[in-house]
Motif scaffolding. Structure first.
Motif, PDB file in Angstrom:
ATOM      1  N   VAL A  78     -27.012   4.903  30.381  1.00  0.00           N
ATOM      2  CA  VAL A  78     -27.141   6.335  30.650  1.00  0.00           C
ATOM      3  C   VAL A  78     -26.301   6.753  31.850  1.00  0.00           C
ATOM      4  O   VAL A  78     -25.617   7.781  31.826  1.00  0.00           O
ATOM      5  N   ALA A  79     -26.331   5.938  32.921  1.00  0.00           N
ATOM      6  CA  ALA A  79     -25.643   6.305  34.154  1.00  0.00           C
ATOM      7  C   ALA A  79     -24.140   6.062  34.083  1.00  0.00           C
ATOM      8  O   ALA A  79     -23.388   6.645  34.854  1.00  0.00           O
ATOM      9  N   GLY A  80     -23.693   5.195  33.189  1.00  0.00           N
ATOM     10  CA  GLY A  80     -22.264   4.960  33.033  1.00  0.00           C
ATOM     11  C   GLY A  80     -21.774   3.629  33.533  1.00  0.00           C
ATOM     12  O   GLY A  80     -20.682   3.200  33.202  1.00  0.00           O
ATOM     13  N   SER A  81     -22.586   2.921  34.344  1.00  0.00           N
ATOM     14  CA  SER A  81     -22.195   1.606  34.843  1.00  0.00           C
ATOM     15  C   SER A  81     -23.441   0.895  35.336  1.00  0.00           C
ATOM     16  O   SER A  81     -24.464   1.525  35.632  1.00  0.00           O
ATOM     17  N   LEU A  82     -23.333  -0.430  35.473  1.00  0.00           N
ATOM     18  CA  LEU A  82     -24.467  -1.204  35.948  1.00  0.00           C
ATOM     19  C   LEU A  82     -24.782  -0.866  37.407  1.00  0.00           C
ATOM     20  O   LEU A  82     -25.955  -0.752  37.786  1.00  0.00           O
ATOM     21  N   ALA A  83     -23.742  -0.693  38.222  1.00  0.00           N
ATOM     22  CA  ALA A  83     -23.961  -0.384  39.638  1.00  0.00           C
ATOM     23  C   ALA A  83     -24.728   0.924  39.806  1.00  0.00           C
ATOM     24  O   ALA A  83     -25.600   1.047  40.667  1.00  0.00           O
ATOM     25  N   THR A 408     -20.268   9.323  32.613  1.00  0.00           N
ATOM     26  CA  THR A 408     -19.881   9.199  31.211  1.00  0.00           C
ATOM     27  C   THR A 408     -21.122   9.332  30.344  1.00  0.00           C
ATOM     28  O   THR A 408     -22.116   8.635  30.576  1.00  0.00           O
ATOM     29  N   VAL A 409     -21.074  10.235  29.376  1.00  0.00           N
ATOM     30  CA  VAL A 409     -22.226  10.461  28.497  1.00  0.00           C
ATOM     31  C   VAL A 409     -21.741  10.476  27.054  1.00  0.00           C
ATOM     32  O   VAL A 409     -20.557  10.692  26.775  1.00  0.00           O
ATOM     33  N   ALA A 410     -22.673  10.239  26.144  1.00  0.00           N
ATOM     34  CA  ALA A 410     -22.375  10.314  24.711  1.00  0.00           C
ATOM     35  C   ALA A 410     -22.902  11.631  24.173  1.00  0.00           C
ATOM     36  O   ALA A 410     -24.082  11.936  24.318  1.00  0.00           O
TER      37      ALA A 410
END
Length: 443
Positions: A78-83, A408-410
């Motif tokens: 959801v947030a766009g990255s693991l970090a 980044t979102v879908a």
């Protein structure tokens, strides 16, 4: 479910691993219960019963451990990255969504399953009856299978009630078949082999024929429900080879076909040697049976890995309907649309690209009343899908890079999307800028 549709490339392996381990945990929880049910009053080995209860308990414990991994993997998607996904704000925002509510409920049910299997194991060790605990754990296993189906593709495939019912049957048949194989390999056959050949034959003769019949019925259920999934999620035969979902499905089908070879041997050969007044099983037959069951169970682990990957990929129907998106690195450089809206006394500018169905980059810039760039605000994106999609809204916490706030979102399916940019300043209350975007963005 919108968060399940997010295809942040880096999050896919983590999501697939979490769902694979979750399915393994379900099989370890439900398989021993099915074996205990099949054995019933025929069980003459308390050691086997204790081993089955312990296996079921470890399955429940593994589900609790995997739930944390699933939460992090989903937050990263959801947030766009693991970090960004491991940040507290991202995790708390995810728990506010429908996915988060189902995750919390599923975790609570897992805790009940751990307590019930632990009590049953202790009662079994002291020679007390466990029938009531058996019923309770069966109910929790059925609830966990239902909640798992509700967080899958079937929850968004109309008619939802039919898709969820079919998916529940598919998951149940999988857990009973594969979980039974695991318990046969690790608990029942080793315990029986420690006895003499006659006693071993009696133990296997009371278990294997029943399990072979159960496995046969499970395979029939898997075939029927699998055909429904094929119809619901794959538009045509070409999509089986032209999409990641279709190719992964083919791999899964090949692995299942491989599993059917030893399964047929067990049903047609081993079962006949165990039934009747004069069983013909020899020590070598038992060793060969143990090896083939182990092979079948090992391939089953690979099948669950393929299923875990399938649930992270968009169905072939949605992939076919969505135009190919450019690489993520190009999204911010090629915004399809740039919009501006007030948020209290500030002005928010939102750039969206590439404006197609699928992965999109959002870049928000904030200026105060004097026109100065604001870089110390707390920002959240609330994504509201088209009303007809029946997908719940969700929250994305963007990353602060330079003068912008990016995520980044879908955006799928097509239709009118609403993106609310919530801005909280260091000394000002939260204000929201509202943006309505048609996806795909018209040329």
């Amino acid at each position: 479910l919108a968060p399940l549709s997010l295809q942040t490339t880096g999050a896919i392996p983590l999501q697939a691993a979490a769902r694979w381990l979750h399915l393994l945990g379900l099989a370890l929880l439900a398989g021993p219960l099915a074996m205990l049910t099949l054995m019933g009053a025929r069980s003459t080995m308390p050691a086997i019963d204790r081993g089955l209860w312990q296996c079921s308990r470890w399955g429940a414990v593994s589900l609790l451990a995997v739930s944390g991994l699933a939460l992090v993997a989903q937050s990263a998607a959801v947030a766009g990255s693991l970090a960004e996904g491991v940040q507290r704000t991202a995790l708390m925002s995810l728990l506010e969504t429908r996915w988060g509510a189902l995750w919390a409920l599923r975790t609570l049910v897992v805790a009940v399953a751990i307590a019930a299997t632990s009590f049953a194991t202790s009662r079994m060790a002291s020679g007390q009856p466990t029938r009531s605990w058996h019923a309770l754990v069966l109910v929790t296993a059925a609830a966990l299978l239902t909640l798992t189906a509700m967080n899958g593709h079937s929850a968004a495939a109309a008619p939802v009630w039919l898709s969820l019912s079919v998916d529940w049957l598919h998951l149940t048949a999988t857990a009973v078949w594969l979980g039974g194989l695991f318990t046969l390999t690790a608990i029942v056959i080793p315990a029986a082999r420690r006895l003499g050949l006659d006693q071993c034959g009696r133990v296997l003769g009371s278990v294997v024929p029943r399990f072979s019949t159960t496995a046969f019925v499970s395979v029939q259920v898997l075939v029927l429900t699998g055909l429904y999934h094929l119809w619901a999620h794959v538009s045509d035969w070409n999509a089986l080879v032209s999409s990641g979902y279709g190719r992964t499905l083919l791999v899964k089908l090949v692995l299942v076909a491989v599993m059917l070879l030893p399964a047929a041997f067990h049903l047609l050969v081993v079962k006949r040697r165990l039934v009747g007044d004069r069983p013909t099983m020899t020590a070598e037959h038992v060793r060969a049976f143990h090896r083939t069951v182990g092979v079948e169970a090992g391939v089953g682990v690979l099948v669950l890995a393929a299923v875990g990957l399938l649930t992270t990929l968009p169905p072939a129907r949605s992939v076919e309907a969505a135009p190919a998106a450019p690489p993520p690195t190009a999204l911010a450089d090629q915004p399809a649309v740039t919009l501006a809206a007030p948020a209290g006394s500030s002005v928010v500018t939102l750039a969206l690209g590439p404006g197609r169905i699928g992965s999109n980059r959002l870049d928000a810039r904030i200026r105060d009343a004097s026109g100065a760039v604001v870089t110390d605000a707390r920002v959240r994106f609330r994504i509201v899908p088209p009303a007809a999609s029946q997908i719940a809204p969700w929250i994305v916490v963007p990353a602060h890079r330079g003068e912008g706030y990016q995520a980044t979102v879908a955006l799928a399916p097509e239709g009118q999307w609403t993106i609310a940019v919530e801005v909280t300043g260091s000394s000002t209350p939260t204000a929201t800028a509202m943006f309505n975007v048609s996806v795909p963005v018209p040329d």
